[in-house]
Design an enzyme around this catalytic site. Structure first.
Site, PDB file in Angstrom:
ATOM      1  N   HIS A  22      20.497  23.963  -4.274  1.00  0.00           N
ATOM      2  CA  HIS A  22      21.156  23.697  -5.399  1.00  0.00           C
ATOM      3  C   HIS A  22      21.118  24.907  -6.422  1.00  0.00           C
ATOM      4  O   HIS A  22      21.971  25.116  -7.383  1.00  0.00           O
ATOM      5  CB  HIS A  22      20.676  22.501  -5.811  1.00  0.00           C
ATOM      6  CG  HIS A  22      20.797  21.218  -5.212  1.00  0.00           C
ATOM      7  ND1 HIS A  22      21.762  20.386  -5.610  1.00  0.00           N
ATOM      8  CD2 HIS A  22      20.305  20.839  -4.115  1.00  0.00           C
ATOM      9  CE1 HIS A  22      21.998  19.577  -4.924  1.00  0.00           C
ATOM     10  NE2 HIS A  22      20.962  19.793  -3.812  1.00  0.00           N
ATOM     11  N   ASP A 114      23.940  20.325 -12.753  1.00  0.00           N
ATOM     12  CA  ASP A 114      24.084  19.775 -11.243  1.00  0.00           C
ATOM     13  C   ASP A 114      24.060  18.261 -11.566  1.00  0.00           C
ATOM     14  O   ASP A 114      23.255  17.716 -12.301  1.00  0.00           O
ATOM     15  CB  ASP A 114      22.744  20.327 -10.287  1.00  0.00           C
ATOM     16  CG  ASP A 114      22.957  19.855  -8.921  1.00  0.00           C
ATOM     17  OD1 ASP A 114      22.975  18.646  -8.703  1.00  0.00           O
ATOM     18  OD2 ASP A 114      22.851  20.860  -8.229  1.00  0.00           O
TER      19      ASP A 114
HETATM   20  C1  UDX Z   1      19.782  21.100   0.833  1.00  0.00           C
HETATM   21  C2  UDX Z   1      20.393  20.089   1.825  1.00  0.00           C
HETATM   22  O1  UDX Z   1      19.793  19.920   2.991  1.00  0.00           O
HETATM   23  C3  UDX Z   1      21.748  20.377   1.993  1.00  0.00           C
HETATM   24  O2  UDX Z   1      22.500  19.543   2.765  1.00  0.00           O
HETATM   25  C4  UDX Z   1      22.600  20.177   0.577  1.00  0.00           C
HETATM   26  O3  UDX Z   1      24.001  20.592   0.945  1.00  0.00           O
HETATM   27  C5  UDX Z   1      21.934  21.149  -0.421  1.00  0.00           C
HETATM   28  O4  UDX Z   1      20.567  20.957  -0.421  1.00  0.00           O
HETATM   29  P1  UDX Z   1      19.256  23.233   2.136  1.00  0.00           P
HETATM   30  O5  UDX Z   1      18.474  22.548   3.145  1.00  0.00           O
HETATM   31  O6  UDX Z   1      18.424  24.011   1.215  1.00  0.00           O
HETATM   32  O7  UDX Z   1      20.148  22.386   1.374  1.00  0.00           O
HETATM   33  O8  UDX Z   1      20.393  23.742   2.824  1.00  0.00           O
HETATM   34  P2  UDX Z   1      21.651  24.736   2.392  1.00  0.00           P
HETATM   35  O9  UDX Z   1      22.641  23.933   1.589  1.00  0.00           O
HETATM   36  O10 UDX Z   1      22.047  25.256   3.585  1.00  0.00           O
HETATM   37  O11 UDX Z   1      20.923  25.802   1.497  1.00  0.00           O
HETATM   38  C6  UDX Z   1      20.174  26.582   1.853  1.00  0.00           C
HETATM   39  C7  UDX Z   1      20.174  27.982   1.116  1.00  0.00           C
HETATM   40  O12 UDX Z   1      18.935  28.700   1.500  1.00  0.00           O
HETATM   41  C8  UDX Z   1      21.338  28.711   1.597  1.00  0.00           C
HETATM   42  O13 UDX Z   1      22.215  29.617   0.568  1.00  0.00           O
HETATM   43  C9  UDX Z   1      20.663  29.879   2.417  1.00  0.00           C
HETATM   44  O14 UDX Z   1      21.321  31.168   2.483  1.00  0.00           O
HETATM   45  C10 UDX Z   1      19.222  29.919   1.895  1.00  0.00           C
HETATM   46  N1  UDX Z   1      18.436  30.492   2.943  1.00  0.00           N
HETATM   47  C11 UDX Z   1      17.995  29.522   3.961  1.00  0.00           C
HETATM   48  C12 UDX Z   1      17.806  31.739   3.108  1.00  0.00           C
HETATM   49  O15 UDX Z   1      18.057  32.370   2.072  1.00  0.00           O
HETATM   50  N2  UDX Z   1      17.080  31.967   3.888  1.00  0.00           N
HETATM   51  C13 UDX Z   1      16.620  31.167   5.069  1.00  0.00           C
HETATM   52  O16 UDX Z   1      15.654  31.549   5.685  1.00  0.00           O
HETATM   53  C14 UDX Z   1      17.022  29.944   5.156  1.00  0.00           C
END
Ligand code: UDX
Length: 451
Positions: A22, A114
């Site tokens: 987020h 948000d």
């Molecule tokens: C959570 C929920 O899981 C997701 O479904 C919802 O849409 C937003 O909140 P998250 O698990 O953090 O999200 O997944 P995602 O939405 O994909 O966001 C992860 C962020 O972390 C991405 O921007 C990604 O680039 C970043 N990231 C992830 C990194 O920078 N490095 C990593 O090793 C893994």
């Protein structure tokens, strides 16, 4: 209203929900708006997961006391944590906002919050500051929460296992098992929170980090449900100028040097995002699936991936020797750089919305293993609607090996890759001059300046 000839920088306050998935799009939004107009941007953030301010000198930061205990912070009960934040932060946010207005001797032009931290809307309403709701998930997922009351009335909730594969009325093409809140202990409380967060209150506009060409039908539905302008301004990470890292865990940059040594499109990038966790058995199956697939892989095994343990210590005996230099395990990746790297040929993902948009923007086809919530909706769209990913639901080594080989080495996989390339071009077209997201960002700036 802005006076004609008023040259002062206008003050925006952003209120992110304090989780990685987020925080990233909210900071990207701030940077995108600053790129287009000379806003001053203040980020009001809870003490919990407070980002590294020094990485973002273009923003001011306003800490918000959140009253969370250590037990709250380490709990996996997100419903309870978010409910507490929405109660605890209200007074603190109101007080710090009042101080901010006194210090700046000027009005806050707009609060962008948000949807999950709706306390910000309550404060904005009380202080009579215009506010805008920002949902960081997809339009499809956003629209579903408005369906739950009717699904309840029609007797579909509580949801029944026997109906798992049936299509949900009115939200084609989702099956009951794809719904973000399906069935687990305490799901009613989470539903209440999500339904509440879909109420826009006094918000004057609705922002979504999505793209018109991806989600025409859910967007049409949402526009019919809310009496405010919608701005679809994704993919924000491509619209904003490259930000310094907003990662809450240190990024391991050395993986780029390792990727430089791999052949074009040869490597599978594996990450289940920032929140999802798996059990030890699933970790071991993932490890053997990767060991057996014969492709190079870069695997993010972050702290907390297996709840309560350091997952790296749970990898099976012999795994490291078998894999050797073909595999690389890291705690946290510079994900956008990794996905943009030419040696990355596929992404095995939990299908968080940010990860999905980041993969689409680089044309990297996906293996979709949703873990919870909106990830199931995203996985259904990726695999069934846009057909740019293969669904992998069973964390079993043989299934994993087959899915990886199918996507990375078969003719069918090549078709999926081609579709992802086409989708990438469509999405990237939207941020060019005259494209839908480009236009919406400019219209949003005009709209905010008219408040
Ligand atoms: C959570 C929920 O899981 C997701 O479904 C919802 O849409 C937003 O909140 P998250 O698990 O953090 O999200 O997944 P995602 O939405 O994909 O966001 C992860 C962020 O972390 C991405 O921007 C990604 O680039 C970043 N990231 C992830 C990194 O920078 N490095 C990593 O090793 C893994």
């Amino acid at each position: 209203m802005a006076m004609a000839g008023d040259r002062r920088r206008r003050l925006l306050v952003l209120v992110p929900c304090p989780y990685q998935g987020h925080l990233n799009p909210m900071l990207q939004l701030g940077a995108a708006l600053q790129l287009t107009s000379s806003f001053s941007v203040t980020v009001a953030h809870t003490e919990f997961h407070f980002p590294n301010q020094s990485n973002h000198p273009q923003f001011d930061f306003l800490p918000t006391a959140d009253g969370l205990s250590d037990a709250d912070k380490s709990s996996r009960d997100f419903t309870s944590l978010l409910s507490k934040l929405n109660v605890n932060c209200k007074i603190s946010f109101q007080e710090s906002l009042t101080r901010l207005r006194e210090q700046h001797k000027e009005e806050v032009t707009c609060i962008i919050y948000d949807a999950l931290v709706y306390f910000a809307e309550e404060v904005a309403r009380e202080l009579k500051i215009p506010c805008v709701i920002f949902r960081t998930c997809s339009a499809a997922n956003t629209s579903i929460y408005n369906e739950y009351p009717r699904l309840r009335e029609e007797g579909f909730i509580p949801l029944q296992d026997s109906k798992a594969l049936e299509l949900v009325p009115r939200v084609h093409p989702l099956r009951f098992k794809d719904l973000p809140v399906y069935k687990f202990e305490g799901y009613e409380k989470l539903l209440q929170l999500l339904e509440r967060s879909n109420q826009i209150g006094s918000s004057v506009a609705f922002l979504l980090n999505t793209i018109e060409c991806l989600e025409q039908s859910p967007l049409m539905k949402l526009r019919g449900e809310y009496p405010v302008p919608f701005f679809t301004i994704g993919p924000l990470h491509k619209i904003a100028p490259p930000l310094s890292s907003s990662s809450l865990i240190e990024e391991d940059q050395s993986c780029i040097t390792w990727l430089n040594k791999q052949a074009k499109n040869s490597t599978l990038y594996v990450s289940l995002g920032s929140v999802a966790s798996i059990d030890e058995k699933e970790l071991v199956e993932m490890a053997w699936g990767l060991a057996n697939c014969e492709q190079p892989f870069l695997w993010v095994v972050r702290p907390g991936l297996v709840h309560g343990s350091d997952a790296i210590n749970l990898l099976p005996d012999g795994f490291a020797e078998i894999v050797g230099e073909r595999g690389r395990i890291i705690k946290w990746a510079p994900q956008q750089l990794v996905l943009a790297h030419e040696s990355v040929g596929a992404f095995w993902s939990h299908c968080g919305w940010n990860s999905s948009l980041e993969s689409i923007s680089e044309g990297v086809p996906m293996i979709c293993t949703p873990c919870f919530g909106d990830q199931r909706v995203n996985a259904r769209y990726l695999s069934h609607v846009w057909k740019v990913g293969l669904l992998l639901e069973d964390m079993e080594r043989g299934e994993i090996e087959r899915a990886i080989k199918k996507l990375m080495t078969s003719e069918e996989g090549e078709i999926v890759r081609q579709r992802m390339t086409d989708l990438k071009h469509e999405v990237m077209h939207s941020i060019k001059e005259g494209g839908s997201s480009y236009n919406f960002v400019h219209e949003l700036v005009k709209y905010i300046n008219s408040l």
